[in-house]
Design a protein around this motif. Structure first.
Motif, short mmCIF file in Angstrom:
data_model
loop_
_atom_site.label_atom_id
_atom_site.label_comp_id
_atom_site.label_asym_id
_atom_site.label_seq_id
_atom_site.Cartn_x
_atom_site.Cartn_y
_atom_site.Cartn_z
N PRO A 134 -23.25 -24.94 30.28
CA PRO A 134 -22.24 -23.94 30.59
C PRO A 134 -22.58 -22.56 30.01
CG PRO A 134 -21.19 -25.99 29.94
CD PRO A 134 -22.65 -26.16 29.65
N HIS A 135 -22.26 -21.54 30.79
CA HIS A 135 -22.43 -20.14 30.39
C HIS A 135 -21.08 -19.43 30.51
CE1 HIS A 135 -26.60 -21.18 30.95
NE2 HIS A 135 -27.04 -19.93 30.83
N THR A 136 -20.83 -18.49 29.62
CA THR A 136 -19.63 -17.67 29.73
C THR A 136 -20.02 -16.21 29.81
OG1 THR A 136 -19.37 -17.76 27.32
CG2 THR A 136 -18.02 -19.26 28.63
N LEU A 137 -19.16 -15.44 30.46
CA LEU A 137 -19.39 -14.01 30.64
C LEU A 137 -18.10 -13.26 30.38
CD1 LEU A 137 -21.08 -11.55 31.76
CD2 LEU A 137 -20.13 -12.14 34.00
N ALA A 138 -18.13 -12.34 29.42
CA ALA A 138 -16.98 -11.50 29.13
C ALA A 138 -17.24 -10.10 29.69
CB ALA A 138 -16.72 -11.42 27.63
N ILE A 139 -16.33 -9.61 30.50
CA ILE A 139 -16.43 -8.27 31.06
C ILE A 139 -15.42 -7.41 30.33
CG2 ILE A 139 -16.34 -6.85 33.13
CD1 ILE A 139 -16.88 -9.41 34.74
N ALA A 140 -15.90 -6.47 29.53
CA ALA A 140 -15.04 -5.68 28.64
C ALA A 140 -14.35 -4.56 29.42
CB ALA A 140 -15.85 -5.10 27.50
N ALA A 141 -13.05 -4.37 29.15
CA ALA A 141 -12.30 -3.29 29.79
C ALA A 141 -12.61 -1.94 29.14
CB ALA A 141 -10.81 -3.58 29.71
N ALA A 142 -13.01 -1.96 27.87
CA ALA A 142 -13.33 -0.72 27.17
C ALA A 142 -14.46 0.01 27.88
CB ALA A 142 -13.73 -1.02 25.73
N GLY A 143 -14.26 1.30 28.10
CA GLY A 143 -15.28 2.09 28.78
C GLY A 143 -15.06 2.21 30.27
N ALA A 144 -14.19 1.37 30.83
CA ALA A 144 -13.91 1.43 32.26
C ALA A 144 -12.90 2.55 32.55
CB ALA A 144 -13.37 0.11 32.76
N PRO A 145 -13.14 3.37 33.56
CA PRO A 145 -12.17 4.41 33.92
C PRO A 145 -10.81 3.80 34.27
CG PRO A 145 -14.28 4.83 34.97
CD PRO A 145 -14.37 3.46 34.36
N LYS A 146 -9.78 4.61 34.16
CA LYS A 146 -8.43 4.16 34.44
C LYS A 146 -8.29 3.68 35.87
CE LYS A 146 -3.59 5.65 34.19
NZ LYS A 146 -2.67 6.80 33.91
N GLY A 147 -7.62 2.55 36.06
CA GLY A 147 -7.36 2.01 37.39
C GLY A 147 -8.43 1.08 37.92
N TRP A 148 -9.46 0.84 37.13
CA TRP A 148 -10.53 -0.06 37.60
C TRP A 148 -10.08 -1.51 37.55
CZ3 TRP A 148 -16.39 0.92 36.96
CH2 TRP A 148 -16.71 2.18 37.48
#
Length: 612
Positions: A134-148
């Motif tokens: 098993p592999h896990t992937l975290a996609i961080a919200a930090a750094g994403a423009p507003k509304g993404w």
């Protein structure tokens, strides 16, 4: 060095993806291996399944740094895409690096202030000995423009409403087979045969008609689900009951599906995945809302929209034919090098045969439109001299060095396994139907059952054909696939109520030229045996003028030739080659023709077109 936070490190392999700098087009990836080996090998793929070219994704990887706790550990690069990390066994390893993402295709990665997209093959280093864990992937919200937001086919573990958070995959193959779309995209959904489908569109203009796209895509998906699994899947209650009875399973090999479409000024393409697809189209080809603010006009969808629906149909069909049924040579992907097979004529070609045919069966196009599309394919093959040089099986094998690396001689030396492969599918289907015992539809389902939705060989196809017809088809496959002889397309179409008409060819084809008209007339390809080749034209020439009856005329478009030549049998062509002016003597060609199909016997044709 910035802090290395991670949402989860309990899986054998974990990745955290951050939008480091959207203006610099940089993702930052942190790979965590809780139990590394003493000499831990890490690799980045050099290609992505479904696109048969070594693309060297490692060229965009930079600033690789490895640590165990606060201690930096040594990293040795062994080749273009392989690293070895000297570790203390039992101590978690964290490897951090950046990936430059500025390729707008469906194959790699993209990041700017308007949109983000990535395939795992571009961002995620593989830990070879843990590839099946098993592999896990975290996609961080930090750094994403507003509304993404986030869209992906990965299994969500813990995510916020926008989709940022933790995802899970049962293996590395599954992880990298689920691309990720990020941005302020349009999103819609529908259910086809009990299966939830999501469609996201990035870059859509205000005229975009999302409801139309969803309605048409739903019809296509339902037609293809019934094609592969029969009418039973159309009954949602039966599908749900099957899932409950069989531990949550159903005949359909996926639980949900995601379409990810990037609408751009000018572009086209798609790449298939097991429960998703990444697509690109021109904005002008999206379905449009009826006009309300301009003068009233007849509302008509763009012709390019039919092409987009064909692309959707093609990639969705791949969910079965290439992602599950696939060449035995690709049963296990080797991401480090080319993976050769002679079967792309089947997997891409037969998918190309069915993509437009299933649009017709889904009632998204009519008979005339379908036959127009089929005529185009027939003419493309007939107008390619390379069909007499290379078999479609060899074309499949050579995809790595020829199909994806086209040049001025490609049309003379190769044939497309997409177009000729689709005509092989047509010939096989019409032959089977003429004999009256089965059809290619039934053969495809027979292969699905025989191979348990898994790897297959050409021998499997021949076996199913033998079982369903009572005779061998080895001769036909050898003749159509492993030979360069012409296919019996016209004869077979005539047998099924289709009239094969002939009409004058375009000027370019009669001359044997492929040109670009952009403020001038530029030669891109010269076809083998053509009058243009005999006159001495070469790729790269700029055709400046033509002289006939002592009068020179400026050339800016190829159609100008018919305006200026009249009844002349020979003309002088003035070309610029490497800034040198040359005069070539061009013999005007004898008239040639192209195919145009029409219905002669509606009852016979509809039996085939309807899949009866």
């Amino acid at each position: 060095m910035k802090s290395r936070t991670s949402t989860n490190t309990t899986a054998p392999v974990h990745y955290q993806v951050e939008l480091l700098d959207v203006q610099a087009h940089l993702f930052r990836v942190t790979l965590t291996v809780p139990a590394p080996t003493a000499q831990q090998t890490l690799r980045l793929p050099v290609w992505i399944p479904g696109s048969y070219l070594v693309r060297e994704f490692a060229k965009h990887l930079q600033k690789l740094d490895a640590r165990q706790g606060t201690k930096r550990v040594a990293v040795q690069q062994h080749d273009k895409a392989t690293w070895e990390v000297a570790c203390t066994p039992g101590t978690p390893l964290q490897v951090q690096y950046e990936v430059y993402a500025f390729d707008a295709s469906v194959r790699t990665a993209w990041l700017d202030a308007q949109r983000g997209f990535f395939n795992g093959t571009s961002l995620c280093l593989q830990v070879p000995e843990l590839a099946d864990t098993p592999h896990t992937l975290a996609i961080a919200a930090a750094g994403a423009p507003k509304g993404w937001q986030v869209a992906t086919g990965l299994e969500a573990v813990k995510c916020d409403k926008a989709g940022f958070g933790l995802y899970r995959a049962d293996s590395y193959d599954t992880l990298v087979d689920c691309p990720v779309e990020l941005g302020p995209f349009w999103s819609g959904s529908f259910v086809a045969c009990g299966i939830p489908h999501r469609f996201v569109v990035a870059g859509a203009p205000p005229s975009f008609d999302g409801a139309q796209l969803l309605s048409d895509t739903q019809a296509i998906c339902e037609a293809e689900l019934r094609f592969w699994h029969g009418e039973a899947v159309a009954d949602v209650k039966k599908v749900s009951a099957s899932r409950k009875k069989d531990g949550g399973h159903s005949p359909i090999p996926f639980k949900n599906y995601v379409f990810m479409l990037a609408a751009v000024h000018d572009g086209y393409g798609g790449l298939e995945h097991k429960n998703s697809t990444a697509l690109i189209c021109a904005r002008k080809d999206l379905p449009r809302l009826p006009r309300t603010t301009l003068a009233p006009t007849t509302h008509k969808q763009p012709e390019g929209y039919t092409t987009l629906l064909g692309l959707i149909s093609h990639e969705y069909f791949h969910t079965w034919n290439v992602k599950r049924l696939r060449p035995a040579e690709l049963a296990r992907y080797d991401y480090t090098q080319e993976n050769y097979t002679q079967l792309l004529w089947f997997f891409e070609g037969f998918t190309s045969y069915y993509d437009d045919l299933l649009l017709r069966r889904a009632a998204r196009i009519d008979n005339a439109t379908y036959l127009k599309l089929l005529s185009k394919t027939i003419n493309q093959v007939n107008q390619t001299p390379g069909r007499l040089v290379q078999s479609v099986a060899q074309s499949s094998f050579d995809a790595w060095v020829k199909y994806y690396r086209q040049d001025e001689n490609t049309a003379n030396a190769t044939v497309s396994y997409y177009t000729k492969g689709s005509l092989v599918g047509l010939c096989l289907d019409l032959t089977l139907r003429a004999e009256g015992k089965t059809s290619l539809d039934a053969v495809m389902r027979g292969l699905w059952a025989r191979c348990a939705g898994g790897p297959m060989t050409e021998a499997d196809l021949l076996t199913v054909l033998q079982e369903q017809t009572g005779r061998s088809y080895a001769k036909e496959i050898a003749h159509w696939v492993h030979n360069t002889k012409e296919l019996p397309v016209a004869e077979l179409l005539e047998q099924h109520g289709v009239q094969v008409n002939r009409e004058p060819d375009q000027v370019a084809q009669q001359l044997g030229l492929r040109v670009k008209e952009n403020g001038g007339l530029f030669v891109q390809q010269v076809l083998r045996g053509s009058v243009a080749e005999k006159a001495g034209f070469a790729a790269g020439d700029e055709w400046l003028a033509v002289q006939t009856e002592g009068q020179p005329w400026r050339m800016q478009a190829l159609d100008d030739l018919t305006l200026y030549t009249g009844k002349a049998k020979k003309v002088s062509a003035l070309v610029s080659r490497d800034k040198r002016l040359m005069t070539l003597t061009l013999a005007m060609p004898a008239p040639s023709t192209a195919v145009r199909l029409s219905i002669r016997d509606a009852a016979a044709a509809n039996k085939w077109l309807n899949g009866a």
